[in-house]
Motif scaffolding. Sequence first.
Motif, PDB file in Angstrom:
ATOM      1  N   LEU A 332       0.851  -1.194   0.000  1.00 25.15           N
ATOM      2  CA  LEU A 332       0.000   0.000   0.000  1.00 25.15           C
ATOM      3  C   LEU A 332       0.883   1.239   0.000  1.00 25.15           C
ATOM      4  O   LEU A 332       1.688   1.443   0.921  1.00 25.15           O
ATOM      5  CB  LEU A 332      -0.904   0.003   1.230  1.00 25.15           C
ATOM      6  CG  LEU A 332      -1.837  -1.217   1.378  1.00 25.15           C
ATOM      7  CD1 LEU A 332      -2.598  -1.152   2.696  1.00 25.15           C
ATOM      8  CD2 LEU A 332      -2.803  -1.289   0.212  1.00 25.15           C
ATOM      9  N   ALA A 333       0.741   2.050  -1.046  1.00 30.25           N
ATOM     10  CA  ALA A 333       1.540   3.266  -1.189  1.00 30.25           C
ATOM     11  C   ALA A 333       0.670   4.484  -0.904  1.00 30.25           C
ATOM     12  O   ALA A 333      -0.435   4.612  -1.432  1.00 30.25           O
ATOM     13  CB  ALA A 333       2.124   3.352  -2.591  1.00 30.25           C
ATOM     14  N   CYS A 334       1.176   5.383  -0.077  1.00 28.94           N
ATOM     15  CA  CYS A 334       0.413   6.571   0.315  1.00 28.94           C
ATOM     16  C   CYS A 334       1.286   7.824   0.187  1.00 28.94           C
ATOM     17  O   CYS A 334       2.508   7.762   0.345  1.00 28.94           O
ATOM     18  CB  CYS A 334      -0.051   6.460   1.770  1.00 28.94           C
ATOM     19  SG  CYS A 334      -0.910   4.924   2.188  1.00 28.94           S
ATOM     20  N   ARG A 335       0.627   8.925  -0.096  1.00 30.45           N
ATOM     21  CA  ARG A 335       1.303  10.213   0.028  1.00 30.45           C
ATOM     22  C   ARG A 335       1.045  10.699   1.437  1.00 30.45           C
ATOM     23  O   ARG A 335      -0.081  11.041   1.805  1.00 30.45           O
ATOM     24  CB  ARG A 335       0.773  11.214  -1.000  1.00 30.45           C
ATOM     25  CG  ARG A 335       1.528  12.533  -0.954  1.00 30.45           C
ATOM     26  CD  ARG A 335       0.961  13.552  -1.914  1.00 30.45           C
ATOM     27  NE  ARG A 335       1.668  14.830  -1.804  1.00 30.45           N
ATOM     28  CZ  ARG A 335       1.281  15.952  -2.383  1.00 30.45           C
ATOM     29  NH1 ARG A 335       0.171  15.968  -3.126  1.00 30.45           N
ATOM     30  NH2 ARG A 335       1.973  17.065  -2.239  1.00 30.45           N
ATOM     31  N   TYR A 336       2.120  10.743   2.235  1.00 24.14           N
ATOM     32  CA  TYR A 336       1.968  11.064   3.654  1.00 24.14           C
ATOM     33  C   TYR A 336       1.683  12.539   3.850  1.00 24.14           C
ATOM     34  O   TYR A 336       0.935  12.942   4.731  1.00 24.14           O
ATOM     35  CB  TYR A 336       3.248  10.662   4.394  1.00 24.14           C
ATOM     36  CG  TYR A 336       3.112  10.667   5.886  1.00 24.14           C
ATOM     37  CD1 TYR A 336       2.498   9.606   6.546  1.00 24.14           C
ATOM     38  CD2 TYR A 336       3.593  11.728   6.644  1.00 24.14           C
ATOM     39  CE1 TYR A 336       2.374   9.609   7.928  1.00 24.14           C
ATOM     40  CE2 TYR A 336       3.479  11.740   8.019  1.00 24.14           C
ATOM     41  CZ  TYR A 336       2.856  10.677   8.660  1.00 24.14           C
ATOM     42  OH  TYR A 336       2.729  10.680  10.024  1.00 24.14           O
ATOM     43  N   GLY A 337       2.278  13.366   3.001  1.00 24.25           N
ATOM     44  CA  GLY A 337       2.084  14.808   3.083  1.00 24.25           C
ATOM     45  C   GLY A 337       3.261  15.528   2.470  1.00 24.25           C
ATOM     46  O   GLY A 337       4.410  15.102   2.630  1.00 24.25           O
ATOM     47  N   GLU A 339       6.203  16.383   0.410  1.00 27.75           N
ATOM     48  CA  GLU A 339       7.063  15.540  -0.429  1.00 27.75           C
ATOM     49  C   GLU A 339       7.359  14.203   0.225  1.00 27.75           C
ATOM     50  O   GLU A 339       8.256  13.478  -0.211  1.00 27.75           O
ATOM     51  CB  GLU A 339       8.374  16.274  -0.735  1.00 27.75           C
ATOM     52  CG  GLU A 339       9.320  16.429   0.437  1.00 27.75           C
ATOM     53  CD  GLU A 339       9.040  17.648   1.294  1.00 27.75           C
ATOM     54  OE1 GLU A 339       9.935  18.059   2.040  1.00 27.75           O
ATOM     55  OE2 GLU A 339       7.912  18.195   1.234  1.00 27.75           O
ATOM     56  N   GLU A 340       6.617  13.860   1.268  1.00 29.75           N
ATOM     57  CA  GLU A 340       6.831  12.595   1.962  1.00 29.75           C
ATOM     58  C   GLU A 340       5.808  11.540   1.525  1.00 29.75           C
ATOM     59  O   GLU A 340       4.624  11.834   1.386  1.00 29.75           O
ATOM     60  CB  GLU A 340       6.743  12.793   3.479  1.00 29.75           C
ATOM     61  CG  GLU A 340       7.905  13.579   4.054  1.00 29.75           C
ATOM     62  CD  GLU A 340       7.870  13.619   5.573  1.00 29.75           C
ATOM     63  OE1 GLU A 340       8.923  13.819   6.186  1.00 29.75           O
ATOM     64  OE2 GLU A 340       6.775  13.441   6.144  1.00 29.75           O
ATOM     65  N   PHE A 341       6.302  10.322   1.340  1.00 31.35           N
ATOM     66  CA  PHE A 341       5.465   9.184   0.969  1.00 31.35           C
ATOM     67  C   PHE A 341       5.702   8.068   1.985  1.00 31.35           C
ATOM     68  O   PHE A 341       6.732   8.033   2.668  1.00 31.35           O
ATOM     69  CB  PHE A 341       5.827   8.686  -0.434  1.00 31.35           C
ATOM     70  CG  PHE A 341       5.546   9.690  -1.529  1.00 31.35           C
ATOM     71  CD1 PHE A 341       4.404   9.590  -2.302  1.00 31.35           C
ATOM     72  CD2 PHE A 341       6.435  10.723  -1.781  1.00 31.35           C
ATOM     73  CE1 PHE A 341       4.139  10.510  -3.311  1.00 31.35           C
ATOM     74  CE2 PHE A 341       6.189  11.652  -2.773  1.00 31.35           C
ATOM     75  CZ  PHE A 341       5.039  11.551  -3.544  1.00 31.35           C
ATOM     76  N   SER A 342       4.743   7.177   2.077  1.00 31.26           N
ATOM     77  CA  SER A 342       4.877   6.031   2.983  1.00 31.26           C
ATOM     78  C   SER A 342       4.425   4.758   2.293  1.00 31.26           C
ATOM     79  O   SER A 342       3.562   4.787   1.417  1.00 31.26           O
ATOM     80  CB  SER A 342       4.062   6.256   4.267  1.00 31.26           C
ATOM     81  OG  SER A 342       2.690   6.421   3.959  1.00 31.26           O
ATOM     82  N   LEU A 343       5.034   3.661   2.707  1.00 30.70           N
ATOM     83  CA  LEU A 343       4.693   2.354   2.160  1.00 30.70           C
ATOM     84  C   LEU A 343       4.387   1.389   3.295  1.00 30.70           C
ATOM     85  O   LEU A 343       5.145   1.311   4.276  1.00 30.70           O
ATOM     86  CB  LEU A 343       5.844   1.782   1.320  1.00 30.70           C
ATOM     87  CG  LEU A 343       6.228   2.505   0.032  1.00 30.70           C
ATOM     88  CD1 LEU A 343       7.405   1.797  -0.634  1.00 30.70           C
ATOM     89  CD2 LEU A 343       5.045   2.567  -0.909  1.00 30.70           C
ATOM     90  N   ILE A 344       3.297   0.655   3.157  1.00 34.01           N
ATOM     91  CA  ILE A 344       2.973  -0.446   4.063  1.00 34.01           C
ATOM     92  C   ILE A 344       3.261  -1.734   3.299  1.00 34.01           C
ATOM     93  O   ILE A 344       2.665  -1.994   2.258  1.00 34.01           O
ATOM     94  CB  ILE A 344       1.504  -0.407   4.505  1.00 34.01           C
ATOM     95  CG1 ILE A 344       1.164   0.925   5.165  1.00 34.01           C
ATOM     96  CG2 ILE A 344       1.201  -1.562   5.452  1.00 34.01           C
ATOM     97  CD1 ILE A 344      -0.321   1.090   5.498  1.00 34.01           C
ATOM     98  N   LEU A 345       4.178  -2.532   3.832  1.00 35.34           N
ATOM     99  CA  LEU A 345       4.598  -3.751   3.144  1.00 35.34           C
ATOM    100  C   LEU A 345       4.232  -4.974   3.986  1.00 35.34           C
ATOM    101  O   LEU A 345       4.984  -5.375   4.889  1.00 35.34           O
ATOM    102  CB  LEU A 345       6.115  -3.742   2.894  1.00 35.34           C
ATOM    103  CG  LEU A 345       6.694  -2.488   2.237  1.00 35.34           C
ATOM    104  CD1 LEU A 345       8.203  -2.640   2.068  1.00 35.34           C
ATOM    105  CD2 LEU A 345       6.032  -2.234   0.895  1.00 35.34           C
ATOM    106  N   PRO A 346       3.056  -5.587   3.736  1.00 29.08           N
ATOM    107  CA  PRO A 346       2.666  -6.786   4.504  1.00 29.08           C
ATOM    108  C   PRO A 346       3.577  -7.970   4.192  1.00 29.08           C
ATOM    109  O   PRO A 346       4.174  -8.048   3.117  1.00 29.08           O
ATOM    110  CB  PRO A 346       1.231  -7.054   4.015  1.00 29.08           C
ATOM    111  CG  PRO A 346       0.798  -5.787   3.346  1.00 29.08           C
ATOM    112  CD  PRO A 346       2.036  -5.166   2.787  1.00 29.08           C
ATOM    113  N   LYS A 347       3.706  -8.864   5.157  1.00 31.90           N
ATOM    114  CA  LYS A 347       4.477 -10.103   4.991  1.00 31.90           C
ATOM    115  C   LYS A 347       5.874  -9.833   4.448  1.00 31.90           C
ATOM    116  O   LYS A 347       6.324 -10.432   3.478  1.00 31.90           O
ATOM    117  CB  LYS A 347       3.727 -11.073   4.066  1.00 31.90           C
ATOM    118  CG  LYS A 347       2.356 -11.488   4.579  1.00 31.90           C
ATOM    119  CD  LYS A 347       1.676 -12.484   3.659  1.00 31.90           C
ATOM    120  CE  LYS A 347       0.325 -12.899   4.215  1.00 31.90           C
ATOM    121  NZ  LYS A 347      -0.370 -13.880   3.350  1.00 31.90           N
TER     122      LYS A 347
END
Length: 421
Positions: A332-337, A339-347
């Motif tokens: 799951l890729a998100c724009r955190y705010g 110029e910052e982005f975040s990634l949720i990487l299951p398993k």
Amino acid sequence: MQLTYMLTEALFVGMVIVFLFSMRQKFGIALLYITLGTFQYLQTVLATFLYFEIFPGVFVSPGSAVLFNASLFAVLLIYIKEDAAEARKLIYGLVFANLTLTIFLLMVGLHLEGIPAEQLSFVPEQVLSFTPRVLIVGTLTLAIDILLIIILYEFFSKYLNKVFLKIYSAMAVVLIIDTLIFTVGSGIISAQSDYIGLLVSSVVGKLLLAVVYSSILALYIKFHQDKELISTNESTDIKDIFTFLTYRQKYEKLRKEIYRDSLTGLYNRGFLNENLPRELDRAVRNDDSIAFLMIDIDNFKHINDTFGHQEGDRILAFLAMVIHKSIRKMDLACRYGGEEFSLILPKTDKISAIQLAERLRDNLTILSASHKPAIAREITLTIGIAMAPKEAITPDELVSIADKRLYLGKKSGRNCIISNG
């Protein structure tokens, strides 16, 4: 040759339905509904007495394979391009048309009682072959089919990305179920010695023709993205499954819009806040590890100050595309705010998370080589990685650790990946 004829018939009927639907703004949608209503009688007649051999030992009726598929095709077309409320009108219309046909033919059957046999010889055989059981079962089956195909389409939409696969999967399941219910419920099986062959032939024919209809609908959806409601009257006192589907359809559409960042197309901070706790709970239940990445574009303020905010927006959209190409479907890729982005990487363990972060930076270099303007080629990333549940068991802790490591990387000279400290 018979198969070619039948495929041509399906193509013709499908194009007619699409044409009438596309002209609804000019002539109204009643023209399409009337045309589909006439199909109900014709498909029943043809399915009763007319079959063609499309493969050795496989006999298929254009009534069931072409016209019945057309009804399901029309239901999906209206549901997808309009909404469930409009599809309900068609569904009720088709069921009522079938029910009216059933009652009327039963009444006509009363005329035949007491008529001399020599007069009955002039009556077409297909008219006499209608039985109450066949007609009643056919009407009930139709009601089940056209409701089920909408539910199945929504179900497959959660797991399949290709529009064609969503449509065909829904149609295929409904066609198989319809064949089983109708042949058993109408008593056709008991009247046939080779009922297995009958079932196989019917399923093969319907599934084959469903490819044509699914292809037409997928192409139509692809090239006609604009959604224009033909009715804006939302008030209704009828609370049924179609009302539920209408609100659910609109809710899902609105939900997707709310949780998408308009500039990058990635998920936004709200989506992250809602889904990160769920992913953590799932990881704990399944004894899995989950990685969380915070990604920051180095010196982004300098880009905005030097080249302008419009160019900065292009850079953000470009990086979002790189991220999308670098991650797995489950990530799951998100724009955190900003110029910052975040990634949720299951398993994902720490080594795999670091490898994905490196792949992201490599892809950025590769893809930016041909990107215009050239400023994209100067972009570098700093990435902070945190692991759960080993390092954190709550969303706030996980984000905080990744954020601290991100800023540690900034202080260390930027353009790096930090997974410890």
